[in-house]
Write a protein that holds these residues in place. Sequence first.
Motif, PDB file in Angstrom:
ATOM      1  N   PRO A 141      23.466  19.987  42.557  1.00  0.00           N
ATOM      2  CA  PRO A 141      23.449  19.787  41.104  1.00  0.00           C
ATOM      3  C   PRO A 141      23.075  21.041  40.309  1.00  0.00           C
ATOM      4  O   PRO A 141      23.407  21.148  39.131  1.00  0.00           O
ATOM      5  CB  PRO A 141      22.402  18.688  40.903  1.00  0.00           C
ATOM      6  CG  PRO A 141      22.336  17.978  42.208  1.00  0.00           C
ATOM      7  CD  PRO A 141      22.593  19.042  43.249  1.00  0.00           C
ATOM      8  N   ASP A 142      22.381  21.977  40.937  1.00  0.00           N
ATOM      9  CA  ASP A 142      21.930  23.193  40.245  1.00  0.00           C
ATOM     10  C   ASP A 142      22.830  24.403  40.491  1.00  0.00           C
ATOM     11  O   ASP A 142      22.499  25.513  40.088  1.00  0.00           O
ATOM     12  CB  ASP A 142      20.501  23.520  40.677  1.00  0.00           C
ATOM     13  CG  ASP A 142      19.526  22.430  40.262  1.00  0.00           C
ATOM     14  OD1 ASP A 142      19.546  22.045  39.072  1.00  0.00           O
ATOM     15  OD2 ASP A 142      18.769  21.952  41.118  1.00  0.00           O
ATOM     16  N   LEU A 143      23.971  24.221  41.176  1.00  0.00           N
ATOM     17  CA  LEU A 143      24.929  25.294  41.422  1.00  0.00           C
ATOM     18  C   LEU A 143      26.007  25.235  40.347  1.00  0.00           C
ATOM     19  O   LEU A 143      26.723  24.236  40.226  1.00  0.00           O
ATOM     20  CB  LEU A 143      25.562  25.143  42.807  1.00  0.00           C
ATOM     21  CG  LEU A 143      24.611  25.210  44.000  1.00  0.00           C
ATOM     22  CD1 LEU A 143      25.339  24.812  45.276  1.00  0.00           C
ATOM     23  CD2 LEU A 143      24.025  26.600  44.138  1.00  0.00           C
ATOM     24  N   LYS A 144      26.119  26.306  39.571  1.00  0.00           N
ATOM     25  CA  LYS A 144      27.055  26.330  38.439  1.00  0.00           C
ATOM     26  C   LYS A 144      27.538  27.749  38.199  1.00  0.00           C
ATOM     27  O   LYS A 144      27.059  28.691  38.824  1.00  0.00           O
ATOM     28  CB  LYS A 144      26.355  25.822  37.178  1.00  0.00           C
ATOM     29  CG  LYS A 144      25.799  24.435  37.313  1.00  0.00           C
ATOM     30  CD  LYS A 144      25.067  23.987  36.085  1.00  0.00           C
ATOM     31  CE  LYS A 144      24.558  22.580  36.392  1.00  0.00           C
ATOM     32  NZ  LYS A 144      23.928  21.918  35.356  1.00  0.00           N
ATOM     33  N   THR A 145      28.454  27.883  37.253  1.00  0.00           N
ATOM     34  CA  THR A 145      28.753  29.201  36.697  1.00  0.00           C
ATOM     35  C   THR A 145      28.163  29.210  35.292  1.00  0.00           C
ATOM     36  O   THR A 145      28.088  28.175  34.631  1.00  0.00           O
ATOM     37  CB  THR A 145      30.262  29.495  36.632  1.00  0.00           C
ATOM     38  OG1 THR A 145      30.914  28.522  35.838  1.00  0.00           O
ATOM     39  CG2 THR A 145      30.872  29.538  38.029  1.00  0.00           C
ATOM     40  N   ASP A 146      27.732  30.384  34.844  1.00  0.00           N
ATOM     41  CA  ASP A 146      27.170  30.487  33.499  1.00  0.00           C
ATOM     42  C   ASP A 146      28.258  30.869  32.499  1.00  0.00           C
ATOM     43  O   ASP A 146      29.448  30.920  32.851  1.00  0.00           O
ATOM     44  CB  ASP A 146      25.974  31.437  33.480  1.00  0.00           C
ATOM     45  CG  ASP A 146      26.326  32.893  33.741  1.00  0.00           C
ATOM     46  OD1 ASP A 146      27.532  33.259  33.759  1.00  0.00           O
ATOM     47  OD2 ASP A 146      25.385  33.691  33.935  1.00  0.00           O
ATOM     48  N   GLN A 147      27.879  31.153  31.275  1.00  0.00           N
ATOM     49  CA  GLN A 147      28.846  31.498  30.227  1.00  0.00           C
ATOM     50  C   GLN A 147      29.615  32.780  30.534  1.00  0.00           C
ATOM     51  O   GLN A 147      30.697  33.000  29.995  1.00  0.00           O
ATOM     52  CB  GLN A 147      28.164  31.584  28.860  1.00  0.00           C
ATOM     53  CG  GLN A 147      27.189  32.734  28.700  1.00  0.00           C
ATOM     54  CD  GLN A 147      25.791  32.441  29.227  1.00  0.00           C
ATOM     55  OE1 GLN A 147      25.539  31.408  29.853  1.00  0.00           O
ATOM     56  NE2 GLN A 147      24.866  33.354  28.991  1.00  0.00           N
ATOM     57  N   ASN A 148      29.084  33.613  31.441  1.00  0.00           N
ATOM     58  CA  ASN A 148      29.758  34.861  31.825  1.00  0.00           C
ATOM     59  C   ASN A 148      30.523  34.727  33.138  1.00  0.00           C
ATOM     60  O   ASN A 148      30.925  35.723  33.720  1.00  0.00           O
ATOM     61  CB  ASN A 148      28.735  35.990  31.937  1.00  0.00           C
ATOM     62  CG  ASN A 148      28.059  36.265  30.613  1.00  0.00           C
ATOM     63  OD1 ASN A 148      28.714  36.366  29.587  1.00  0.00           O
ATOM     64  ND2 ASN A 148      26.743  36.347  30.617  1.00  0.00           N
ATOM     65  N   LYS A 149      30.665  33.491  33.648  1.00  0.00           N
ATOM     66  CA  LYS A 149      31.370  33.181  34.900  1.00  0.00           C
ATOM     67  C   LYS A 149      30.609  33.634  36.139  1.00  0.00           C
ATOM     68  O   LYS A 149      31.158  33.700  37.222  1.00  0.00           O
ATOM     69  CB  LYS A 149      32.809  33.739  34.897  1.00  0.00           C
ATOM     70  CG  LYS A 149      33.651  33.203  33.743  1.00  0.00           C
ATOM     71  CD  LYS A 149      35.034  33.761  33.743  1.00  0.00           C
ATOM     72  CE  LYS A 149      35.016  35.161  33.305  1.00  0.00           C
ATOM     73  NZ  LYS A 149      35.723  35.691  32.284  1.00  0.00           N
ATOM     74  N   VAL A 150      29.321  33.946  35.995  1.00  0.00           N
ATOM     75  CA  VAL A 150      28.489  34.331  37.132  1.00  0.00           C
ATOM     76  C   VAL A 150      27.998  33.054  37.816  1.00  0.00           C
ATOM     77  O   VAL A 150      27.528  32.129  37.150  1.00  0.00           O
ATOM     78  CB  VAL A 150      27.288  35.190  36.670  1.00  0.00           C
ATOM     79  CG1 VAL A 150      26.333  35.471  37.829  1.00  0.00           C
ATOM     80  CG2 VAL A 150      27.770  36.489  36.043  1.00  0.00           C
ATOM     81  N   ALA A 151      28.112  32.997  39.135  1.00  0.00           N
ATOM     82  CA  ALA A 151      27.601  31.860  39.891  1.00  0.00           C
ATOM     83  C   ALA A 151      26.078  31.915  39.881  1.00  0.00           C
ATOM     84  O   ALA A 151      25.487  32.973  40.134  1.00  0.00           O
ATOM     85  CB  ALA A 151      28.135  31.898  41.321  1.00  0.00           C
TER      86      ALA A 151
END
Length: 95
Positions: free
Chosen positions: A59-69
């Motif tokens: 649930p805590d694995l995402k990409t941020d607004q800059n597409k960084v994992a």
Amino acid sequence: MRGVLSEAMVMCASTPEKVEILAPPEGSQPGDLVEFEGYTRNPDAVLNPKKKIFETCAPDLKTDQNKVAVFKGVPFTVPGKGVVVAQTLANVQVK
């Protein structure tokens, strides 16, 4: 993820419409460690197959607004080489 040799884990940024493989930083080699600042590496001495490590972290694995994992907002980092990114997907789950 579990502190043991893995030869076949692929992580992707994902939406219901699109899936794309995450890209390691330039110069990365198979076997390079991925680290998260502020989290110490503490592998289990013996694997416990009933311990659901990935399911706990997912649930805590995402990409941020800059597409960084990121994991809990902390970038996936290959020390000395840079961060892991998605090609086009920002603010989505990583699976």
